[in-house]
Design a protein around this motif. Structure first.
Motif, PDB file in Angstrom:
ATOM      1  N   THR A 182       0.830  -1.199   0.000  1.00 60.08           N
ATOM      2  CA  THR A 182       0.000   0.000   0.000  1.00 60.08           C
ATOM      3  C   THR A 182       0.872   1.260   0.000  1.00 60.08           C
ATOM      4  N   ILE A 183       0.236   2.392  -0.335  1.00 55.56           N
ATOM      5  CA  ILE A 183       0.930   3.672  -0.248  1.00 55.56           C
ATOM      6  C   ILE A 183       1.404   3.911   1.183  1.00 55.56           C
ATOM      7  N   GLU A 184       0.607   3.499   2.154  1.00 50.37           N
ATOM      8  CA  GLU A 184       1.002   3.659   3.549  1.00 50.37           C
ATOM      9  C   GLU A 184       2.300   2.912   3.849  1.00 50.37           C
ATOM     10  N   GLU A 185       2.407   1.674   3.358  1.00 55.71           N
ATOM     11  CA  GLU A 185       3.620   0.900   3.604  1.00 55.71           C
ATOM     12  C   GLU A 185       4.829   1.498   2.882  1.00 55.71           C
ATOM     13  N   LEU A 186       4.616   1.945   1.659  1.00 55.55           N
ATOM     14  CA  LEU A 186       5.711   2.573   0.922  1.00 55.55           C
ATOM     15  C   LEU A 186       6.186   3.838   1.637  1.00 55.55           C
ATOM     16  N   THR A 187       5.260   4.552   2.243  1.00 54.66           N
ATOM     17  CA  THR A 187       5.619   5.752   2.995  1.00 54.66           C
ATOM     18  C   THR A 187       6.403   5.394   4.248  1.00 54.66           C
ATOM     19  N   ARG A 188       5.996   4.357   4.942  1.00 52.02           N
ATOM     20  CA  ARG A 188       6.716   3.937   6.149  1.00 52.02           C
ATOM     21  C   ARG A 188       8.154   3.523   5.821  1.00 52.02           C
ATOM     22  N   ASP A 189       8.353   2.984   4.627  1.00 45.31           N
ATOM     23  CA  ASP A 189       9.708   2.579   4.235  1.00 45.31           C
ATOM     24  C   ASP A 189      10.666   3.770   4.163  1.00 45.31           C
ATOM     25  N   LEU A 190      10.149   4.935   3.851  1.00 46.67           N
ATOM     26  CA  LEU A 190      11.008   6.121   3.786  1.00 46.67           C
ATOM     27  C   LEU A 190      11.561   6.454   5.160  1.00 46.67           C
ATOM     28  N   ALA A 191      10.708   6.389   6.179  1.00 49.62           N
ATOM     29  CA  ALA A 191      11.170   6.631   7.547  1.00 49.62           C
ATOM     30  C   ALA A 191      12.117   5.530   8.002  1.00 49.62           C
ATOM     31  N   PHE A 192      11.808   4.287   7.638  1.00 49.47           N
ATOM     32  CA  PHE A 192      12.645   3.152   8.018  1.00 49.47           C
ATOM     33  C   PHE A 192      14.066   3.317   7.483  1.00 49.47           C
ATOM     34  N   PHE A 193      14.197   3.948   6.309  1.00 52.02           N
ATOM     35  CA  PHE A 193      15.505   4.195   5.707  1.00 52.02           C
ATOM     36  C   PHE A 193      15.996   5.630   5.968  1.00 52.02           C
ATOM     37  N   ASP A 194      15.525   6.207   7.072  1.00 48.56           N
ATOM     38  CA  ASP A 194      16.083   7.442   7.647  1.00 48.56           C
ATOM     39  C   ASP A 194      15.863   8.705   6.826  1.00 48.56           C
ATOM     40  N   ALA A 195      14.791   8.784   6.051  1.00 53.34           N
ATOM     41  CA  ALA A 195      14.409  10.074   5.478  1.00 53.34           C
ATOM     42  C   ALA A 195      13.971  11.004   6.606  1.00 53.34           C
ATOM     43  N   ASP A 196      14.020  12.306   6.347  1.00 53.55           N
ATOM     44  CA  ASP A 196      13.669  13.300   7.354  1.00 53.55           C
ATOM     45  C   ASP A 196      12.344  13.988   7.077  1.00 53.55           C
ATOM     46  N   ALA A 197      11.849  13.900   5.842  1.00 52.45           N
ATOM     47  CA  ALA A 197      10.550  14.465   5.468  1.00 52.45           C
ATOM     48  C   ALA A 197      10.032  13.687   4.270  1.00 52.45           C
ATOM     49  N   VAL A 198       8.711  13.710   4.091  1.00 52.79           N
ATOM     50  CA  VAL A 198       8.045  12.954   3.029  1.00 52.79           C
ATOM     51  C   VAL A 198       7.332  13.934   2.107  1.00 52.79           C
ATOM     52  N   ILE A 199       7.382  13.639   0.798  1.00 51.12           N
ATOM     53  CA  ILE A 199       6.758  14.496  -0.206  1.00 51.12           C
ATOM     54  C   ILE A 199       5.704  13.697  -0.968  1.00 51.12           C
TER      55      ILE A 199
END
Length: 280
Positions: A182-199
């Motif tokens: 899901t889009i939700e899971e793909l978004t969580r992956d960004l935080a898991f890989f240490d992104a600081d903000a989401v676009i």
């Protein structure tokens, strides 16, 4: 919400000194080495970038992203020559000295390693990466997330102060490879890989994400959320109610066309519409 990362959620305030930020795009003209470059003097190229930077900041925007958008068609990361980083570093340094607002770097297509180098050389505060985790099929072909090598390179430069703004469900591509997530899971992956903000983005340049998708992505992460495409004076107030800021480009150009110069009147009208929502 499940805890995915211990990254703090304060990147926007840390960089911009506020909770909601308006970030303008510097679409650099073609640089030498790109197919559309036609021998224009480098001073003219740099002057075009400076003109747009001054118009955006003079109109009230809080920060800028410098991007090699004129280098169409974009190369895959391994095919980007050192000349791109060299020219973008000069642009970044000149703008940084002139306008005094936080800067970000986006190297197309999906090239965080030269982006970190440019940011370090030019004093930028963050980079934007269109595909940070997972993979998708882009205009340029198969595109993999490059978080692992990019974060190791950031450590090598001792550039941990440079933040990562990462797109979720990025535009200009197909996500069939990850269609079982899901889009939700793909978004969580960004935080898991240490992104600081989401676009959140739309389907292509100038096309906005739907309010439903913005809310989906925002509900999936503790990180700051921005909308990075299709923002204009008609939707800015509603978007800012749901996000920590926007990245705006085409709608502030003459006639709303991305390759045209920034129109100061459009910037002024945009900021006027955004102002009441900035303090929400």
């Amino acid at each position: 919400m499940q805890t995915i990362s211990d990254n703090n959620s304060g990147a926007i305030r840390e960089i911009f000194g506020r909770d909601k930020a308006l970030i303008g795009m510097i679409h650099c003209p073609p640089f030498p080495g790109a197919p559309r470059y036609r021998g224009t003097s480098l001073d003219a190229v740099y002057d075009d970038c400076m003109r747009d930077a001054e118009a955006l900041v003079g109109g009230g925007l809080h920060g800028l992203i410098i991007e090699n958008h004129g280098d169409i068609p974009f190369s895959k990361p391994e095919d980007i020559g050192p000349e791109t980083a060299a020219f973008m570093s000069v642009v970044t340094d000149r703008i940084a000295r002139a306008v005094g607002v936080p800067l970000g770097i986006n190297v197309l297509a999906n090239a965080p390693i030269p982006a970190f180098a440019i940011a370090m050389a030019g004093g930028a505060k963050f980079i934007r990466v269109n595909q940070w985790a997972n993979a998708y099929v882009a205009n340029e072909g198969f595109m993999e997330g490059r978080a692992a090598e990019a974060m190791r390179y950031r450590s090598l430069l001792r550039a941990e102060h440079i933040k990562v703004f990462a797109d979720s469900h990025v535009k200009h591509g197909a996500h069939a490879i990850t269609a079982d997530r899901t889009i939700e899971e793909l978004t969580r992956d960004l935080a898991f890989f240490d992104a600081d903000a989401v676009i959140a983005t739309g389907q292509r340049t100038g096309n906005t994400a739907t309010m439903e998708e913005i809310e989906q992505i925002g509900a999936a992460t503790h990180l700051p959320l921005l909308v990075g495409s299709g923002v204009d004076k008609s939707n800015i107030a509603e978007i800012l109610k749901r996000t920590n800021g926007v990245i705006v480009a085409s709608s502030l150009k003459k006639d709303g066309v991305w390759w045209n110069p920034v129109d100061p009147d459009r910037v002024k009208a945009f900021v006027e519409q955004a102002r009441p929502a900035l303090e929400l």
